[in-house]
Design an enzyme around this catalytic site. Structure first.
Site, PDB file in Angstrom:
ATOM      1  N   GLY A 167      -9.352  -4.007  -2.063  1.00 16.11           N
ATOM      2  CA  GLY A 167     -10.200  -5.051  -1.520  1.00 16.11           C
ATOM      3  C   GLY A 167     -11.657  -4.858  -1.881  1.00 16.11           C
ATOM      4  CB  VAL A 199      -3.848   2.018  -2.044  1.00 17.20           C
ATOM      5  CG1 VAL A 199      -3.771   1.231  -3.347  1.00 17.20           C
ATOM      6  CG2 VAL A 199      -3.657   3.507  -2.336  1.00 17.20           C
ATOM      7  CG  ASP A 200      -3.221  -2.824   1.006  1.00 14.77           C
ATOM      8  OD1 ASP A 200      -2.931  -3.068  -0.176  1.00 14.77           O
ATOM      9  OD2 ASP A 200      -2.435  -3.025   1.942  1.00 14.77           O
ATOM     10  CB  VAL A 201      -9.287  -0.066   2.355  1.00 14.84           C
ATOM     11  CG1 VAL A 201     -10.806  -0.029   2.499  1.00 14.84           C
ATOM     12  CG2 VAL A 201      -8.647  -0.390   3.714  1.00 14.84           C
ATOM     13  CG  ASP A 222      -1.655   1.306   1.395  1.00 19.40           C
ATOM     14  OD1 ASP A 222      -2.768   1.449   0.867  1.00 19.40           O
ATOM     15  OD2 ASP A 222      -1.107   2.217   2.057  1.00 19.40           O
TER      16      ASP A 222
END
Length: 389
Positions: A172, A167-169, A139
Site C-alpha cells: 500500500g 506485506v499488504d501495508v 499477505d
C-alpha cells in the site's frame, strides 16, 4: 493546505493493501470514492469480531476519509457508472486478480480510453508478467513466498508470520508513493505493485546478505543478523529492547552496565557479531539485576536507544502520555465516538478526517455528481445496480 485537495481517486480495491494506499491519499486531502459491491461491500466489513456499530474493526482501521459508492460491476449499467467515475478521476486503483478488472470492464485499457491522463495502479499478488498468470495473493501467502517467514521466529523454532499483514501495508505504501509520482508527472501512468515484490523489497539488508553470501539467512528471533547487541533482554521487571547500533553506543552501554571491559574486548561491531554467543550472556546477566524502568532511565540518559517491550494498549497509552496521542476520534454514524490510529505523517494531513463510511453511504451523492437525478438514483437502487445507505 492539504497537498492533494482537489485530487479525485476512484478506489476499486478492497481488503488491506489497496485501502491502506487510498487511506494515505485521503489523509493527504484526496477525495477517495470507494467503489464496493452492493451486497456485503468490502469483505473486511465482516472480518470480526470485534465490531463497532456493526462494522468490523479491521474495516474501520483502513477506510477513514473516504466516500462509499456501492455499484454492481457485474451489471452493464454498473460498469458504465464505474467508467464514468474513472473518466473524471485523477487516479484509479484496483487489486483484482490479474485480468479481473478487464473482465469487469474497468481495466486500464477501458479507463485510459476515456481518461488518457489517468494514473492507474494495480496491486497484484505475484505480478502480471509471472507464471502462472492470475495467481491470487494474500499477505500471508506473500509472507511465505517472499522468505519473510523464513527469517521470522526463534532460531530453534519454525518460521512465523509477522503479527500484522506487513506485506499488504508495504504494498500500500509503495502504491501510494508511485501514484503520487504519477500525479506529479501529470501525463498519466500505468503502475503495478505486486505483493511478492513488496515483500522482497521489505527484506532489505537480509535479502542483500543472501545476495552477497549466497547463503540462506538464519532466524535470530529478536536479535539482529548484522548488529550486536540489538535485541531484547530480560530485566527484573520485564523485557527491554536495546539497539547499540555502533561502537560509540556499545561503549556507552557498557559504561551504564558497569561492564567497561567488554568495550575493550569487543571494540568493533564485526567482532561483536562474530562473538555474540560469548558477549550476549554477559550483557543479559547484568540486565537481569535491576528493573526495566531503572535501566531505561540510565540508558536514555547515556543516549543509548532503548525501549520497553509493550502491549498494544500500553503503546497507545504511552504515546499519549509522552505528549501527543497516536489516535484521533471521529463521530461514526452507527458506532458513535470512535477512536482510530492516526496518520503517522506529522504535517499536511487531515486533522479531523471523516469516519469510515457505511456501505453505500455516499452512493446518491456521488451519482448526483455524475449528473444523475434523484429519480435516476432511486431507479438504479430499485434495480440493484447500486445500493443507497
Amino acid at each position: 493546505m492539504q497537498p492533494l485537495r482537489g485530487v479525485r481517486v476512484v478506489d476499486l480495491s478492497r481488503v488491506l493493501a489497496g485501502p491502506y494506499c487510498t487511506m494515505v491519499l485521503a489523509d493527504l486531502g484526496a477525495d477517495v470514492v470507494k467503489v464496493e459491491r452492493p451486497q456485503g461491500g468490502d469483505e473486511t466489513r465482516s472480518w470480526g469480531p470485534p465490531f463497532a456499530g456493526g462494522e468490523a474493526a479491521y474495516y474501520l482501521s483502513v477506510n477513514r476519509g473516504k466516500r462509499s459508492c456501492a455499484i454492481d460491476l457485474s451489471q452493464p449499467e454498473g460498469r458504465e457508472l464505474a467508467l464514468e467515475l474513472c473518466a473524471g478521476a485523477d487516479a484509479v486503483i484496483e487489486n483484482f486478480k490479474v485480468g479481473g478488472a478487464d473482465r469487469l470492464g474497468v481495466g486500464y485499457a477501458a479507463v485510459h480510453a476515456r481518461n488518457p491522463r489517468v494514473v492507474y495502479c494495480s496491486i497484484t499478488g505475484f505480478g502480471s508478467e509471472r507464471e502462472p498468470p492470475g495467481r491470487p495473493g494474500y499477505d500471508f501467502v506473500a509472507q511465505a513466498e517472499s522468505g519473510l517467514m523464513s527469517i521470522t521466529g526463534p532460531a530453534d523454532g519454525p518460521p512465523y508470520k509477522v503479527g500484522v499483514a506487513l506485506v499488504d501495508v508495504l504494498a500500500g505504501l509503495h502504491a501510494a508513493a508511485a501514484m503520487l509520482a504519477g500525479l506529479h508527472g501529470g501525463a498519466g501512468a500505468r503502475i503495478e505493485v505486486p505483493l511478492l515484490d513488496s515483500g522482497l523489497a521489505g527484506m532489505v539488508n537480509v535479502a542483500q546478505n543472501a545476495l552477497v553470501t549466497g547463503a540462506e539467512p538464519a532466524r535470530y528471533g529478536n536479535a539482529h543478523p548484522n548488529i550486536v547487541p540489538y535485541e531484547t533482554f530480560e530485566t527484573a521487571s520485564g523485557q527491554i529492547a536495546i539497539a547499540a547500533a555502533n561502537d560509540g553506543l556499545f561503549t556507552a552501554l557498557c559504561r551504564v552496565l558497569g561492564l567497561d571491559e567488554l568495550a575493550d574486548r569487543f571494540p568493533t561491531n564485526a567482532e561483536r557479531v562474530e562473538h555474540r554467543t560469548e558477549l550476549i550472556p554477559l550483557v543479559a546477566q547484568r540486565l537481569r539485576e535491576r528493573p526495566a524502568e531503572e535501566w531505561i532511565a540510565a540508558l536514555d540518559a547515556a543516549g543509548v536507544p532503548v525501549g520497553k517491550v509493550r502491549t498494544v494498549p500500553e503503546a497507545l497509552a504511552a504515546a499519549a502520555a509522552a505528549g501527543r496521542p497516536a489516535t484521533l476520534s471521529v463521530e461514526h454514524p452507527t458506532a458513535g465516538a470512535l477512536d482510530l490510529v492516526a496518520s503517522p505523517i506529522w504535517g499536511p494531513t487531515a486533522d479531523a478526517p471523516t469516519p469510515p463510511p457505511l456501505l453505500g453511504e455516499h452512493t446518491a451523492e456521488v451519482l448526483r455528481e455524475l449528473g444523475r437525478s434523484e429519480a435516476d438514483v432511486a431507479a438504479l437502487a430499485q434495480s440493484g445496480v447500486v445500493r443507497v445507505a
